[in-house]
Design a protein around this motif. Sequence first.
Motif, PDB file in Angstrom:
ATOM      1  N   SER A  17      39.684  29.213  31.800  1.00  0.00           N
ATOM      2  CA  SER A  17      40.874  28.863  32.585  1.00  0.00           C
ATOM      3  C   SER A  17      41.862  28.096  31.719  1.00  0.00           C
ATOM      4  O   SER A  17      41.481  27.448  30.741  1.00  0.00           O
ATOM      5  N   ARG A  67      43.598  35.381  40.933  1.00  0.00           N
ATOM      6  CA  ARG A  67      43.114  34.629  39.756  1.00  0.00           C
ATOM      7  C   ARG A  67      44.066  33.498  39.373  1.00  0.00           C
ATOM      8  O   ARG A  67      43.630  32.458  38.873  1.00  0.00           O
ATOM      9  N   GLN A  82      48.182  27.806  37.316  1.00  0.00           N
ATOM     10  CA  GLN A  82      46.749  27.722  37.086  1.00  0.00           C
ATOM     11  C   GLN A  82      46.212  29.131  36.897  1.00  0.00           C
ATOM     12  O   GLN A  82      46.371  29.975  37.780  1.00  0.00           O
ATOM     13  N   ASN A  84      42.896  31.351  36.135  1.00  0.00           N
ATOM     14  CA  ASN A  84      41.441  31.398  36.110  1.00  0.00           C
ATOM     15  C   ASN A  84      40.954  32.799  35.750  1.00  0.00           C
ATOM     16  O   ASN A  84      41.703  33.768  35.860  1.00  0.00           O
TER      17      ASN A  84
END
Length: 127
Positions: A17, A67, A82, A84
């Motif tokens: 991440s 994601r 963000q 991931n």
Amino acid sequence: QVQLAESGGGLVQAGDSLRLSCAVSGGTFSSYAMAWFRQAPGKERDYVAGISRNGRGTYYGGSVRGRFSISRDNGKKIVHLQMNSLNPEDTAKYYCAVGTLPTAQDVSILSESYDYWGQGTQVTVSS
């Protein structure tokens, strides 16, 4: 003059991440819709994610939906992405952009909707 500064890129492994940040100076941050785009070498710039000026509207590109997550802090004049479950196909230079859209909940996937752009931050995902 509105200026944008992206940060948080780097080299990671598949499955990892990262959180990108975009700090905005100048202008009235709370009046802008924000978006992230990305461009890989030899490819066109693609829409990644966007958020409305009131933060209630978000929209994601199909390849990142589920994601990635975009958020904003109007007090700090910053927007985050963000990311991931990164995979090698996410490797690109990521650009932050700001624009003025008609309503407080509007989000646009069109690059021409955005007036100011950052210099970009490189994200490289190894397999």
